[in-house]
Design an enzyme around this catalytic site. Structure first.
Site, mmCIF file in Angstrom:
data_model
loop_
_atom_site.group_PDB
_atom_site.id
_atom_site.type_symbol
_atom_site.label_atom_id
_atom_site.label_comp_id
_atom_site.label_asym_id
_atom_site.label_seq_id
_atom_site.Cartn_x
_atom_site.Cartn_y
_atom_site.Cartn_z
ATOM 1 N N LYS A 1 0.807 -1.224 0.000
ATOM 2 C CA LYS A 1 0.000 0.000 0.000
ATOM 3 C C LYS A 1 0.841 1.276 0.000
ATOM 4 O O LYS A 1 0.374 2.336 -0.452
ATOM 5 C CB LYS A 1 -0.927 0.003 1.214
ATOM 6 C CG LYS A 1 -2.082 -0.970 1.134
ATOM 7 C CD LYS A 1 -3.165 -0.470 0.197
ATOM 8 C CE LYS A 1 -4.439 -1.283 0.319
ATOM 9 N NZ LYS A 1 -5.516 -0.760 -0.552
ATOM 10 N N SER B 1 0.896 -9.826 -0.609
ATOM 11 C CA SER B 1 0.664 -8.381 -0.581
ATOM 12 C C SER B 1 0.991 -7.699 0.736
ATOM 13 O O SER B 1 1.186 -6.484 0.771
ATOM 14 C CB SER B 1 -0.791 -8.084 -0.948
ATOM 15 O OG SER B 1 -1.673 -8.752 -0.061
#
Length: 413
Positions: free
Chosen positions: A62, A311
């Site tokens: 992110k 991720s």
């Protein structure tokens, strides 16, 4: 939408790549490793590569999109950004805002893992807890941004955010030119939209596959119905992809670019977290393990070089303990052995001695004396044990106990 919109995202990702590379040169963002896992490769009969964004600054991918978006906002003269996040985007925005010298306010769901709340605060953001889901937090955050006169940075439905995440696609193609599949976790769709826009532009034949949790299947249902579907409730250990509604931008991009999207359940995710920890020696959170979960559970058919995007790695340690314990139980490496024994001194010790002789490690002992169906002179005893690695170890243990006169069984997980 068509090719032109995908091209716009790709070209924006090139600008993001310049920004991210400059940040990488200063140690502000990592160029994460792409590693081959022999263990996972043997399980799926293909070459399994893991893009370890779990080792990224702030613990997830992110920060890429957040850095690019917040930089652009700061350059426009804005001094305050607001966002909503289940945790990872929050940390990325907080970190980027601190680097740019502007204020950040982050709204997070009430049940966000403590580690994500604490780390967001450490990066200097003001944290507001509101709602039971990301969607509820998002609505509150957008109203708050309007009241404060701040700029709202969306977690996924934003072209700069998507372009920043797309830098992962550039790195994958650079590090592994011969790519056949890219498998990506999907929440709101920003990550896979960015990666797919880049990979499909550079390598049109690569198949891009999304993975969602069965407990939060918003993108899965939307892509299959041809319209955005809002789900009423999310329930998954993969809190990073627990989104009720995807964005209109990401819906368009995913509809255009994805070759497939599949679902995994929380038990499959738990197994993947354990596998990544043991074979790759890194920690993945629930969302981060989703792509690997889909591969080892056989949810997608793959061949050649397959990249699974891990991720993020921001998992609360108490949750990690529960997940690992559950995964070990599913693999029958930890089992519950239950049986009735005479309720008199020395019996429990003799049973424990037998287990010890067989190399069984006792983790816990549970007594049941209050069941009215149990004879008064007997007690039900359950041992939570770690079995030795030998094949059929459980059968050997039960047979030995029965040979010693103790009738035990192994409970199914």
């Amino acid at each position: 939408m068509g090719v032109s919109f995908v091209r716009e995202v790709y070209e924006r990702s090139l600008r993001a790549l310049e920004v991210i590379r400059e940040a990488q040169s200063r140690g502000l963002i990592h160029r994460t490793p792409l590693i081959r896992s022999e263990t996972i490769s043997s399980m799926i009969n293909a070459n399994a590569w893991l893009k370890l964004e779990s080792l990224q600054k702030t613990g997830s991918f992110k920060v890429r999109g957040a850095y690019f978006a917040v930089l652009n906002v700061a350059r426009s003269g804005v001094k305050h950004v607001v966002t909503a996040s289940a945790g990872n985007h929050a940390q990325g925005v907080a970190y980027a805002a601190r680097l740019m010298g502007i204020k950040a306010t982050v709204v997070m769901p009430q049940y966000t893992p403590w580690i994500k709340i604490e780390r967001t605060r450490r990066y200097g953001a003001e944290v507001v807890l509101h709602g039971e889901s990301y969607t509820e937090a998002e609505g509150y955050a957008m109203d708050l941004a309007s009241k404060l006169g701040a700029h709202y940075v969306h977690a996924y439905n934003d072209l700069d955010i998507i372009a920043g995440q797309g830098t992962i696609g550039h790195e994958i193609v650079e590090d592994l030119g011969d790519v056949d599949y890219v498998v990506v976790p999907v929440g709101g769709g920003g990550l896979i939209s960015g990666i797919a826009s880049v990979v499909k532009t550079l390598r049109p034949k690569v198949r891009v596959i999304g993975v969602q949790s069965e407990g939060a299947p918003g993108a899965y249902l939307s892509l299959r119905s041809g319209r955005i579907v809002t789900i009423e409730r999310v329930d998954t250990i993969a809190d990073g992809i627990a989104v009720k509604r995807i964005g209109d931008i990401t819906f368009k991009l995913m509809s255009e670019l994805l070759d497939d999207i599949v679902l995994v359940n929380d038990l499959e995710i738990a197994k993947a977290i354990l596998l990544i920890a043991e074979s790759v020696k890194t920690i993945a959170e629930g969302a981060g393990a989703a792509a690997v979960a889909a591969l080892i559970a056989g949810k997608v058919r793959v061949s050649g070089n397959v990249v699974a995007v891990v991720s993020g790695g921001n998992i609360d340690m108490t949750m990690l303990f529960r997940v690992i314990t559950k995964a070990l139980a599913l693999e029958r490496r930890i089992v519950k052995i239950r049986g009735l024994v005479p309720d008199r001194p020395g019996v429990l010790g003799r049973v424990a001695t037998v287990l010890g002789q067989l190399g069984v490690n006792i983790l816990d002992v549970i007594h049941e004396r209050y069941d009215p169906t149990i004879m008064p002179n007997y007690v039900e005893v359950s041992f939570i044990v770690e079995l030795p690695p030998e094949e059929n170890a459980g059968d050997v243990v039960i047979k030995r106990l029965r040979d010693e006169g103790y009738n035990f069984v192994i409970e199914k997980p």
